[in-house]
Design a protein around this motif. Structure first.
Motif, PDB file in Angstrom:
ATOM      1  N   HIS A 135       0.810  -1.216   0.000  1.00 49.54           N
ATOM      2  CA  HIS A 135       0.000   0.000   0.000  1.00 49.54           C
ATOM      3  C   HIS A 135       0.849   1.274   0.000  1.00 49.54           C
ATOM      4  O   HIS A 135       0.301   2.376  -0.097  1.00 49.54           O
ATOM      5  N   LEU A 136       2.167   1.129   0.139  1.00 46.09           N
ATOM      6  CA  LEU A 136       3.047   2.286   0.284  1.00 46.09           C
ATOM      7  C   LEU A 136       3.819   2.557  -1.000  1.00 46.09           C
ATOM      8  O   LEU A 136       4.150   1.634  -1.749  1.00 46.09           O
ATOM      9  N   SER A 137       4.132   3.817  -1.222  1.00 46.25           N
ATOM     10  CA  SER A 137       4.963   4.190  -2.364  1.00 46.25           C
ATOM     11  C   SER A 137       6.424   3.911  -2.021  1.00 46.25           C
ATOM     12  O   SER A 137       6.789   3.711  -0.853  1.00 46.25           O
ATOM     13  N   GLU A 138       7.280   3.927  -3.039  1.00 52.19           N
ATOM     14  CA  GLU A 138       8.705   3.725  -2.813  1.00 52.19           C
ATOM     15  C   GLU A 138       9.260   4.821  -1.901  1.00 52.19           C
ATOM     16  O   GLU A 138      10.100   4.553  -1.036  1.00 52.19           O
ATOM     17  N   GLU A 139       8.781   6.032  -2.079  1.00 54.59           N
ATOM     18  CA  GLU A 139       9.244   7.144  -1.241  1.00 54.59           C
ATOM     19  C   GLU A 139       8.840   6.928   0.214  1.00 54.59           C
ATOM     20  O   GLU A 139       9.632   7.191   1.136  1.00 54.59           O
ATOM     21  N   GLN A 140       7.623   6.451   0.450  1.00 56.76           N
ATOM     22  CA  GLN A 140       7.168   6.205   1.815  1.00 56.76           C
ATOM     23  C   GLN A 140       7.972   5.077   2.465  1.00 56.76           C
ATOM     24  O   GLN A 140       8.378   5.187   3.630  1.00 56.76           O
ATOM     25  N   LEU A 141       8.202   4.015   1.726  1.00 63.09           N
ATOM     26  CA  LEU A 141       9.010   2.910   2.246  1.00 63.09           C
ATOM     27  C   LEU A 141      10.415   3.389   2.595  1.00 63.09           C
ATOM     28  O   LEU A 141      10.965   3.021   3.648  1.00 63.09           O
ATOM     29  N   LEU A 142      10.980   4.224   1.743  1.00 59.03           N
ATOM     30  CA  LEU A 142      12.327   4.730   1.977  1.00 59.03           C
ATOM     31  C   LEU A 142      12.385   5.585   3.234  1.00 59.03           C
ATOM     32  O   LEU A 142      13.330   5.467   4.030  1.00 59.03           O
ATOM     33  N   ARG A 143      11.389   6.435   3.445  1.00 64.45           N
ATOM     34  CA  ARG A 143      11.373   7.285   4.644  1.00 64.45           C
ATOM     35  C   ARG A 143      11.339   6.446   5.919  1.00 64.45           C
ATOM     36  O   ARG A 143      12.046   6.737   6.895  1.00 64.45           O
ATOM     37  N   ILE A 144      10.514   5.412   5.911  1.00 64.64           N
ATOM     38  CA  ILE A 144      10.418   4.553   7.094  1.00 64.64           C
ATOM     39  C   ILE A 144      11.719   3.810   7.328  1.00 64.64           C
ATOM     40  O   ILE A 144      12.227   3.737   8.456  1.00 64.64           O
ATOM     41  N   ARG A 145      12.298   3.267   6.270  1.00 63.71           N
ATOM     42  CA  ARG A 145      13.547   2.519   6.415  1.00 63.71           C
ATOM     43  C   ARG A 145      14.688   3.435   6.868  1.00 63.71           C
ATOM     44  O   ARG A 145      15.534   3.024   7.679  1.00 63.71           O
ATOM     45  N   GLN A 146      14.724   4.651   6.383  1.00 62.71           N
ATOM     46  CA  GLN A 146      15.764   5.594   6.816  1.00 62.71           C
ATOM     47  C   GLN A 146      15.624   5.906   8.300  1.00 62.71           C
ATOM     48  O   GLN A 146      16.629   6.001   9.020  1.00 62.71           O
ATOM     49  N   ALA A 147      14.384   6.061   8.761  1.00 64.17           N
ATOM     50  CA  ALA A 147      14.157   6.317  10.188  1.00 64.17           C
ATOM     51  C   ALA A 147      14.572   5.105  11.017  1.00 64.17           C
ATOM     52  O   ALA A 147      15.166   5.245  12.096  1.00 64.17           O
TER      53      ALA A 147
END
Length: 205
Positions: free
Chosen positions: A122-134
């Motif tokens: 359900h998440l965009s690549e940008e959203q996944l990246l933000r979570i993984r970076q955090a």
């Protein structure tokens, strides 16, 4: 289990006036997602717990995926700050790890990777990246403290990032019934798991 009612969410409560509506929504959504994962939690439930309308949710967040992303980044940012504070305030790294273990195991939450697999479609690549970076920020903090302990001779040389991930996986045992029941308290379980992490399973020489 009904997808609209993933266990009891308790009585609806009015947003804490110390926080803005946006902050309250993020905090309550984070609590629900961390406890039940992505799919079982609906926007209706989040609105009910925050004592706001669903229209108000959409005023602040475009959709569930956006709210999930913001709430996870918020949660992980708080965890990063807490991890850094505990390790800096502890007299040594081992006691700091025990304190972190108690904090992590004192609140029930779903397995992070399971939740991410649940949410990923359900998440965009940008959203996944933000979570993984955090998420990586927390491992970076732990890795830095492990590296400093190695430099001081308190730990044998090893990959500090691997140690961070290993510790996180080990502490997830605190959310499983049988391991949690093996100790009389969360503090005792934390000590047992950190002892295992610290010494491994080889017999002492």
């Amino acid at each position: 289990m009904n997808a609209d009612k993933p266990k009891s969410l308790g009585r609806p409560k009015r947003a804490d006036q110390r926080y803005s509506t946006n902050e309250t929504i993020i905090a309550e959504a984070a609590r629900l997602f961390m406890e039940y994962s992505y799919e079982p939690v609906s926007l209706n439930q989040i609105a009910q717990v925050c004592d706001v309308t669903k229209a108000s949710l959409y005023y602040h967040f475009a959709n569930k995926a956006e709210l999930f992303t913001e709430s996870l980044v918020w949660t992980l940012s708080r965890a990063l700050s807490g991890t850094e504070r505990v390790l800096k305030e502890s007299s040594d790294i081992r006691s700091g790890l025990e304190r972190l273990a108690v904090v992590k195991m004192s609140t029930h939450h779903v397995d992070f990777e399971s939740m991410m697999r649940d949410a990923a479609p359900h998440l965009s690549e940008e959203q996944l990246l933000r979570i993984r970076q955090a998420e990586h920020g927390i491992h970076d903090v732990l890795s830095a403290h492990f590296r400093a302990a190695m430099d001081s001779g308190l730990l044998r040389p090893a990959d500090p990032l691997l140690l961070s991930h290993a510790l996180n996986a080990l502490l997830m045992l605190g959310n499983r019934p049988q391991p949690a029941e093996a100790a009389p308290s969360t503090a005792e379980l934390a000590k047992t798991l950190i002892d295992l992490f610290w010494h491994g399973v080889a017999p002492e020489q």
